[in-house]
Every structure is written in structure tokens, then in C-alpha cells.
Design a protein around this motif. Structure first.
Motif, PDB file in Angstrom:
ATOM      1  N   UNK A  84       0.815  -1.231   0.000  1.00  0.00           N
ATOM      2  CA  UNK A  84       0.000   0.000   0.000  1.00  0.00           C
ATOM      3  C   UNK A  84       0.841   1.272   0.000  1.00  0.00           C
ATOM      4  N   UNK A  85       1.920   1.308   0.792  1.00  0.00           N
ATOM      5  CA  UNK A  85       2.718   2.540   0.886  1.00  0.00           C
ATOM      6  C   UNK A  85       3.441   2.868  -0.422  1.00  0.00           C
ATOM      7  N   UNK A  93      14.537  -1.078  -1.439  1.00  0.00           N
ATOM      8  CA  UNK A  93      14.804   0.062  -0.558  1.00  0.00           C
ATOM      9  C   UNK A  93      14.549   1.425  -1.191  1.00  0.00           C
ATOM     10  N   UNK A  94      13.978   1.438  -2.384  1.00  0.00           N
ATOM     11  CA  UNK A  94      13.729   2.718  -3.037  1.00  0.00           C
ATOM     12  C   UNK A  94      12.742   2.545  -4.195  1.00  0.00           C
ATOM     13  N   UNK A  95      12.288   3.685  -4.702  1.00  0.00           N
ATOM     14  CA  UNK A  95      11.554   3.718  -5.961  1.00  0.00           C
ATOM     15  C   UNK A  95      12.565   4.156  -7.011  1.00  0.00           C
ATOM     16  N   UNK A  96      12.647   3.411  -8.101  1.00  0.00           N
ATOM     17  CA  UNK A  96      13.591   3.724  -9.158  1.00  0.00           C
ATOM     18  C   UNK A  96      12.878   4.288 -10.377  1.00  0.00           C
ATOM     19  N   UNK A  97      13.376   5.396 -10.865  1.00  0.00           N
ATOM     20  CA  UNK A  97      12.875   6.047 -12.077  1.00  0.00           C
ATOM     21  C   UNK A  97      14.041   6.024 -13.058  1.00  0.00           C
ATOM     22  N   UNK A  98      13.919   5.216 -14.099  1.00  0.00           N
ATOM     23  CA  UNK A  98      15.011   5.000 -15.051  1.00  0.00           C
ATOM     24  C   UNK A  98      14.674   5.735 -16.340  1.00  0.00           C
ATOM     25  N   UNK A 135      16.408  19.914 -10.072  1.00  0.00           N
ATOM     26  CA  UNK A 135      16.091  19.046  -8.936  1.00  0.00           C
ATOM     27  C   UNK A 135      16.117  19.779  -7.588  1.00  0.00           C
ATOM     28  N   UNK A 136      17.191  20.529  -7.261  1.00  0.00           N
ATOM     29  CA  UNK A 136      17.224  21.188  -5.946  1.00  0.00           C
ATOM     30  C   UNK A 136      16.140  22.253  -5.768  1.00  0.00           C
ATOM     31  N   UNK A 137      15.536  22.707  -6.849  1.00  0.00           N
ATOM     32  CA  UNK A 137      14.445  23.677  -6.755  1.00  0.00           C
ATOM     33  C   UNK A 137      13.154  23.008  -6.295  1.00  0.00           C
ATOM     34  N   UNK A 138      13.110  21.680  -6.381  1.00  0.00           N
ATOM     35  CA  UNK A 138      11.901  20.923  -6.055  1.00  0.00           C
ATOM     36  C   UNK A 138      12.028  20.089  -4.785  1.00  0.00           C
ATOM     37  N   UNK A 139      13.249  19.679  -4.457  1.00  0.00           N
ATOM     38  CA  UNK A 139      13.457  18.755  -3.339  1.00  0.00           C
ATOM     39  C   UNK A 139      14.687  19.178  -2.552  1.00  0.00           C
ATOM     40  N   UNK A 140      14.540  19.198  -1.218  1.00  0.00           N
ATOM     41  CA  UNK A 140      15.725  19.436  -0.392  1.00  0.00           C
ATOM     42  C   UNK A 140      16.455  18.106  -0.236  1.00  0.00           C
ATOM     43  N   UNK A 141      17.725  18.184  -0.112  1.00  0.00           N
ATOM     44  CA  UNK A 141      18.523  16.967   0.027  1.00  0.00           C
ATOM     45  C   UNK A 141      19.243  16.641  -1.260  1.00  0.00           C
ATOM     46  N   UNK A 142      20.147  15.685  -1.147  1.00  0.00           N
ATOM     47  CA  UNK A 142      21.014  15.313  -2.257  1.00  0.00           C
ATOM     48  C   UNK A 142      20.287  14.421  -3.261  1.00  0.00           C
ATOM     49  N   UNK A 167      14.466   7.208  -1.918  1.00  0.00           N
ATOM     50  CA  UNK A 167      14.358   6.402  -0.700  1.00  0.00           C
ATOM     51  C   UNK A 167      13.334   6.998   0.260  1.00  0.00           C
ATOM     52  N   UNK A 168      13.162   8.300   0.216  1.00  0.00           N
ATOM     53  CA  UNK A 168      12.193   8.989   1.058  1.00  0.00           C
ATOM     54  C   UNK A 168      10.949   9.269   0.209  1.00  0.00           C
ATOM     55  N   UNK A 169       9.875   8.578   0.499  1.00  0.00           N
ATOM     56  CA  UNK A 169       8.656   8.683  -0.304  1.00  0.00           C
ATOM     57  C   UNK A 169       7.976  10.044  -0.173  1.00  0.00           C
ATOM     58  N   UNK A 170       8.409  10.826   0.811  1.00  0.00           N
ATOM     59  CA  UNK A 170       7.841  12.166   0.987  1.00  0.00           C
ATOM     60  C   UNK A 170       8.613  13.220   0.190  1.00  0.00           C
TER      61      UNK A 170
END
Length: 151
Positions: free
Chosen positions: A17-18, A78-83, A101-108, A119-122
Motif C-alpha cells: 500500500x505505501x 529500498x527505493x523507488x527507481x525512475x530509469x 532538482x534542488x528547486x523541487x526537493x531538499x537533500x542530495x 528512498x524517502x517517499x515524501x
């Protein structure tokens, strides 16, 4: 984790489900934005977005019976992969994505040659992935693919 599902719908049904919500949302963004000519299928045990044999009869050089792959989406352990094969083969597209990418998501950004790992679904930039899916037509992908394969 390769699925034995034979349709995208069957693939989604077997997800926990998650992951079902996340994969469904990415899938929707791809389908909303993918240029005409690509088809959704199951490819390598994942959701696949390919150039069908009706458009590119030669198929994939590794196995000509397989349609030419472009994007794959998978729920891995352990992750969702987008190829995205285009991002791997087009330095300008790679530069655009890594700048946006950095304009949309914080983190590396966690990325291999053509695989973007979440790895972080949020922290999934759904709109950015949709925009990325829109950036290359089937003809552009075929041209880029052939320039690399048929040297």
C-alpha cells in the motif's frame, strides 16, 4: 525486484500500500506528459514506457524482440527507481535535470547513470518527473539511440 505481472494494472495491484500510491502518482505524471508515440507496457519486470515495434521495428539492440526502452519505473526493495534513458544519453537534459532538482526537493540527488532513486517517499518531485518525461519525443529518442548504437 522484478515483477512477474504482465500488465501495469497487475503490477500496481501487487505493490504494498505505501508504494502503490507513490508509483501510481509517478505513473500518472508520466502518462500525462509523455509525448505521443511511446507506449506503456511491462518491461524487465517494471512499468515501461517504450518505442513500440510499430514505430521502431528494429527494437532494442540487446534483444530485438523487445521494444526500444525509454523510461522504466519500479518499486525496489529500498527505493523507488525512475530509469530514464534519455537523461543518460543527453548531457543537456542531464544538466537541466540536475539544475532543476534542488528547486523541487531538499537533500542530495541520488542518481546513477540513468536511475534516479527515491528512498524517502515524501521527497519525490512528481511534477519534475512529469516534465522530464515530456522533454524528448520518440523521434528524438530514436535518433539519439541510433547515434550511440550504430556508430
Amino acid at each position: 525486484m522484478q515483477s512477474k505481472a504482465t500488465t501495469p494494472e497487475a503490477y500496481l495491484k501487487e505493490l504494498p500500500e505505501e508504494r502503490k500510491e507513490v508509483i501510481s502518482k509517478i505513473r500518472s505524471k508520466i502518462l500525462e506528459n509523455l509525448p505521443k508515440g511511446f507506449e506503456e507496457t511491462m518491461s524487465y519486470g517494471m512499468l515501461g514506457y517504450v518505442v513500440p515495434h510499430s514505430k521502431y521495428p528494429d527494437g532494442y539492440h540487446c534483444d530485438p524482440r523487445t521494444p526500444l526502452p525509454f523510461i522504466n519505473l519500479a518499486s525496489q526493495k529500498n527505493h523507488v527507481g525512475f530509469y530514464h534513458m534519455g537523461i543518460y544519453s543527453d548531457p543537456k537534459l542531464m544538466e537541466w535535470f540536475t539544475t532543476e532538482y534542488p528547486k523541487h526537493v531538499s537533500g542530495k540527488l541520488d542518481m546513477g547513470k540513468s536511475c534516479i532513486r527515491f528512498k524517502n517517499m515524501k521527497k519525490i518531485p512528481y511534477d519534475l518527473l512529469g516534465e522530464l518525461a515530456s522533454k524528448m519525443t520518440t523521434d528524438q529518442w530514436i535518433e539519439r539511440y541510433e547515434s550511440a548504437i550504430k556508430k
